[in-house]
Motif scaffolding. Sequence first.
Motif, PDB file in Angstrom:
ATOM      1  N   ALA A 153       0.840  -1.204   0.000  1.00 52.14           N
ATOM      2  CA  ALA A 153       0.000   0.000   0.000  1.00 52.14           C
ATOM      3  C   ALA A 153       0.868   1.244   0.000  1.00 52.14           C
ATOM      4  O   ALA A 153       1.995   1.226   0.496  1.00 52.14           O
ATOM      5  CB  ALA A 153      -0.908   0.014   1.232  1.00 52.14           C
ATOM      6  N   THR A 154       0.320   2.317  -0.561  1.00 54.37           N
ATOM      7  CA  THR A 154       0.989   3.615  -0.479  1.00 54.37           C
ATOM      8  C   THR A 154       0.204   4.491   0.493  1.00 54.37           C
ATOM      9  O   THR A 154      -1.013   4.379   0.592  1.00 54.37           O
ATOM     10  CB  THR A 154       1.077   4.310  -1.854  1.00 54.37           C
ATOM     11  N   MET A 155       0.937   5.332   1.191  1.00 49.75           N
ATOM     12  CA  MET A 155       0.336   6.226   2.184  1.00 49.75           C
ATOM     13  C   MET A 155       0.774   7.650   1.868  1.00 49.75           C
ATOM     14  O   MET A 155       1.915   7.878   1.475  1.00 49.75           O
ATOM     15  CB  MET A 155       0.839   5.828   3.578  1.00 49.75           C
ATOM     16  N   LEU A 156      -0.146   8.603   2.027  1.00 50.91           N
ATOM     17  CA  LEU A 156       0.174  10.014   1.817  1.00 50.91           C
ATOM     18  C   LEU A 156      -0.113  10.797   3.096  1.00 50.91           C
ATOM     19  O   LEU A 156      -1.081  10.500   3.798  1.00 50.91           O
ATOM     20  CB  LEU A 156      -0.656  10.591   0.663  1.00 50.91           C
ATOM     21  N   VAL A 157       0.729  11.773   3.380  1.00 47.62           N
ATOM     22  CA  VAL A 157       0.611  12.535   4.636  1.00 47.62           C
ATOM     23  C   VAL A 157       0.655  14.034   4.355  1.00 47.62           C
ATOM     24  O   VAL A 157       1.598  14.521   3.721  1.00 47.62           O
ATOM     25  CB  VAL A 157       1.788  12.175   5.598  1.00 47.62           C
ATOM     26  N   VAL A 158      -0.376  14.764   4.801  1.00 48.87           N
ATOM     27  CA  VAL A 158      -0.342  16.232   4.774  1.00 48.87           C
ATOM     28  C   VAL A 158      -0.847  16.713   6.134  1.00 48.87           C
ATOM     29  O   VAL A 158      -2.030  16.578   6.447  1.00 48.87           O
ATOM     30  CB  VAL A 158      -1.218  16.837   3.648  1.00 48.87           C
ATOM     31  N   GLY A 159       0.073  17.239   6.944  1.00 48.16           N
ATOM     32  CA  GLY A 159      -0.300  17.679   8.294  1.00 48.16           C
ATOM     33  C   GLY A 159      -0.883  16.512   9.073  1.00 48.16           C
ATOM     34  O   GLY A 159      -0.314  15.430   9.118  1.00 48.16           O
ATOM     35  N   GLY A 160      -2.046  16.732   9.677  1.00 49.39           N
ATOM     36  CA  GLY A 160      -2.672  15.683  10.494  1.00 49.39           C
ATOM     37  C   GLY A 160      -3.568  14.730   9.721  1.00 49.39           C
ATOM     38  O   GLY A 160      -4.248  13.894  10.309  1.00 49.39           O
ATOM     39  N   HIS A 161      -3.586  14.856   8.396  1.00 54.80           N
ATOM     40  CA  HIS A 161      -4.446  13.987   7.577  1.00 54.80           C
ATOM     41  C   HIS A 161      -3.580  12.947   6.876  1.00 54.80           C
ATOM     42  O   HIS A 161      -2.639  13.290   6.165  1.00 54.80           O
ATOM     43  CB  HIS A 161      -5.196  14.839   6.541  1.00 54.80           C
ATOM     44  N   VAL A 162      -3.892  11.670   7.095  1.00 53.27           N
ATOM     45  CA  VAL A 162      -3.131  10.576   6.483  1.00 53.27           C
ATOM     46  C   VAL A 162      -4.070   9.750   5.608  1.00 53.27           C
ATOM     47  O   VAL A 162      -5.159   9.383   6.036  1.00 53.27           O
ATOM     48  CB  VAL A 162      -2.488   9.688   7.579  1.00 53.27           C
ATOM     49  N   TRP A 163      -3.626   9.476   4.379  1.00 52.37           N
ATOM     50  CA  TRP A 163      -4.451   8.698   3.442  1.00 52.37           C
ATOM     51  C   TRP A 163      -3.819   7.352   3.115  1.00 52.37           C
ATOM     52  O   TRP A 163      -2.619   7.271   2.847  1.00 52.37           O
ATOM     53  CB  TRP A 163      -4.608   9.418   2.099  1.00 52.37           C
ATOM     54  N   TYR A 164      -4.634   6.319   3.112  1.00 45.68           N
ATOM     55  CA  TYR A 164      -4.274   5.059   2.463  1.00 45.68           C
ATOM     56  C   TYR A 164      -4.642   5.314   1.010  1.00 45.68           C
ATOM     57  O   TYR A 164      -5.799   5.468   0.672  1.00 45.68           O
ATOM     58  CB  TYR A 164      -5.084   3.928   3.099  1.00 45.68           C
ATOM     59  N   SER A 165      -3.640   5.402   0.151  1.00 44.39           N
ATOM     60  CA  SER A 165      -3.864   5.928  -1.185  1.00 44.39           C
ATOM     61  C   SER A 165      -4.104   4.839  -2.238  1.00 44.39           C
ATOM     62  O   SER A 165      -5.147   4.798  -2.864  1.00 44.39           O
ATOM     63  CB  SER A 165      -2.667   6.825  -1.516  1.00 44.39           C
TER      64      SER A 165
ATOM     65  N   ALA B 261      -3.286  -6.897   8.532  1.00 44.44           N
ATOM     66  CA  ALA B 261      -2.068  -6.606   9.294  1.00 44.44           C
ATOM     67  C   ALA B 261      -1.443  -5.290   8.827  1.00 44.44           C
ATOM     68  O   ALA B 261      -1.001  -4.470   9.635  1.00 44.44           O
ATOM     69  CB  ALA B 261      -1.064  -7.745   9.109  1.00 44.44           C
ATOM     70  N   MET B 262      -1.451  -5.087   7.512  1.00 51.25           N
ATOM     71  CA  MET B 262      -0.836  -3.885   6.942  1.00 51.25           C
ATOM     72  C   MET B 262      -1.623  -2.626   7.335  1.00 51.25           C
ATOM     73  O   MET B 262      -1.034  -1.619   7.732  1.00 51.25           O
ATOM     74  CB  MET B 262      -0.772  -4.023   5.421  1.00 51.25           C
ATOM     75  N   GLN B 263      -2.944  -2.693   7.260  1.00 51.99           N
ATOM     76  CA  GLN B 263      -3.762  -1.539   7.639  1.00 51.99           C
ATOM     77  C   GLN B 263      -3.560  -1.175   9.109  1.00 51.99           C
ATOM     78  O   GLN B 263      -3.486   0.001   9.456  1.00 51.99           O
ATOM     79  CB  GLN B 263      -5.258  -1.808   7.366  1.00 51.99           C
ATOM     80  N   TRP B 264      -3.478  -2.194   9.949  1.00 51.76           N
ATOM     81  CA  TRP B 264      -3.298  -1.944  11.386  1.00 51.76           C
ATOM     82  C   TRP B 264      -1.957  -1.272  11.650  1.00 51.76           C
ATOM     83  O   TRP B 264      -1.836  -0.336  12.436  1.00 51.76           O
ATOM     84  CB  TRP B 264      -3.452  -3.254  12.153  1.00 51.76           C
ATOM     85  N   ARG B 265      -0.913  -1.705  10.927  1.00 53.31           N
ATOM     86  CA  ARG B 265       0.412  -1.073  11.074  1.00 53.31           C
ATOM     87  C   ARG B 265       0.374   0.379  10.571  1.00 53.31           C
ATOM     88  O   ARG B 265       0.905   1.300  11.211  1.00 53.31           O
ATOM     89  CB  ARG B 265       1.453  -1.893  10.302  1.00 53.31           C
ATOM     90  N   MET B 266      -0.288   0.606   9.428  1.00 54.77           N
ATOM     91  CA  MET B 266      -0.364   1.953   8.865  1.00 54.77           C
ATOM     92  C   MET B 266      -1.147   2.896   9.797  1.00 54.77           C
ATOM     93  O   MET B 266      -0.770   4.048  10.002  1.00 54.77           O
ATOM     94  CB  MET B 266      -1.001   1.914   7.473  1.00 54.77           C
ATOM     95  N   LEU B 267      -2.214   2.357  10.365  1.00 56.94           N
ATOM     96  CA  LEU B 267      -3.008   3.127  11.327  1.00 56.94           C
ATOM     97  C   LEU B 267      -2.172   3.503  12.555  1.00 56.94           C
ATOM     98  O   LEU B 267      -2.230   4.637  13.032  1.00 56.94           O
ATOM     99  CB  LEU B 267      -4.199   2.288  11.770  1.00 56.94           C
TER     100      LEU B 267
ATOM    101  N   GLY C 285     -11.892   6.528  -1.184  1.00 56.93           N
ATOM    102  CA  GLY C 285     -13.220   6.390  -1.767  1.00 56.93           C
ATOM    103  C   GLY C 285     -14.013   5.126  -1.476  1.00 56.93           C
ATOM    104  O   GLY C 285     -13.477   4.036  -1.379  1.00 56.93           O
ATOM    105  N   ILE C 286     -15.314   5.340  -1.315  1.00 63.01           N
ATOM    106  CA  ILE C 286     -16.273   4.230  -1.282  1.00 63.01           C
ATOM    107  C   ILE C 286     -17.423   4.643  -2.209  1.00 63.01           C
ATOM    108  O   ILE C 286     -17.575   5.824  -2.524  1.00 63.01           O
ATOM    109  CB  ILE C 286     -16.843   3.971   0.138  1.00 63.01           C
ATOM    110  N   SER C 287     -18.212   3.681  -2.630  1.00 64.39           N
ATOM    111  CA  SER C 287     -19.429   4.017  -3.372  1.00 64.39           C
ATOM    112  C   SER C 287     -20.515   4.229  -2.322  1.00 64.39           C
ATOM    113  O   SER C 287     -20.359   3.813  -1.177  1.00 64.39           O
ATOM    114  CB  SER C 287     -19.765   2.853  -4.299  1.00 64.39           C
ATOM    115  N   ASP C 288     -21.625   4.849  -2.693  1.00 66.29           N
ATOM    116  CA  ASP C 288     -22.680   5.033  -1.687  1.00 66.29           C
ATOM    117  C   ASP C 288     -23.681   3.874  -1.748  1.00 66.29           C
ATOM    118  O   ASP C 288     -24.739   3.923  -1.134  1.00 66.29           O
ATOM    119  CB  ASP C 288     -23.377   6.395  -1.856  1.00 66.29           C
TER     120      ASP C 288
END
Length: 372
Positions: A272-284, A300-306, A321-324
Amino acid sequence: MSLTLRTISREQHLAYIQSLPAASHCQVPAWADVKTEWRSENLGWFDRTGQLVGAALVLYRQLPKIKRYLAYLPEGPVINWYAPNLEDWLQPMLAHLKQQGAFSVKMGPPVVIRRWDAPAIKSGIQDPEVKRLRDVQATHIEPRAFEVADRLRKMGWQQGEDGGAGFGDVQPRYVYQVPLANRSLDDVHKGFNQLWRRNIKKAEKAGVEVVQGGYYDLEEWQRLYEITAVRDRFRPRPLSYFQRMWTVLNTEDPNRMRLYFARHNGVNLSAATMLVVGGHVWYSYGASDNIGREVRPSNAMQWRMLRDAYAMGATVYDLRGISDSLDETDHLFGLIQFKVGTGGEAVEYVGEWDFPLNKLLHKALDMYMSRR
């Protein structure tokens, strides 16, 4: 409050973004270098004292055969959206973009309109009458966001027919976020559903390790990403895109982009790639192999990234993104199901808005896009 708008340097723009608690990764100056097929410009709003009080990254896409542009502000501009004088912010911007040869402007105000917590979404999924997130009562509604939408309409801004439901916009209107502010890590872990907690434990027991990668590991990332593209039937971006992304974003800020791998017995199973801007972190972006799913590498990877986001002092971990759609037969349903397991909440933004500066060319572009 009288405002003036003018082009600013990338340095000014970056300094302004760095002064904020957070902003979208699509609005940092280096994002222009990721999107090389667009021309770009950095804009700044100044108050009476000459202080920079707002900024925007504008991307310009030329229309084939003519020197006119679509001006796009992804998840921007970064301004005070709740200001009583919103017109004073947006009118000078439209005038400037028209001067630059824009025939149409598209922007995505970073304004949240509704939130649904995990229990509300689960009850929606279990109700056969409910087909969309909108049919579920929101846990939190932001009245000021409706005012923003009303004012945009009055100014002549328009939204697509579907009101941007699901993936209608260029940037997702609905995202899934795990709030981290004022919570302990234990609290975040307790928020996971039983299946997620079980899968994290399963991965630990099996000896799955999660490691950070660097630029030279992007080829391995690409291998897993292309396997994912075949399985999920989408067209993958080339390796050069991720190499460019890594180089330009981390040159701007050494902690802007990260790469993670979950491996088992020395074999990389997901990434996974992660992006960081200030206090906002994205699983990209995410990728996984067709093998080794039984050891739950993705959980396991999401838990580590979190945990890493939390250690950085992030206020939100954004799963994008998610669909509605809450319809189990919908091909995008699995996405929301996976993300709901983190606890967290579904978040709806006011969506993307268009302003046709030249109605004829705007209509032509609309027709062209709908045929694609």
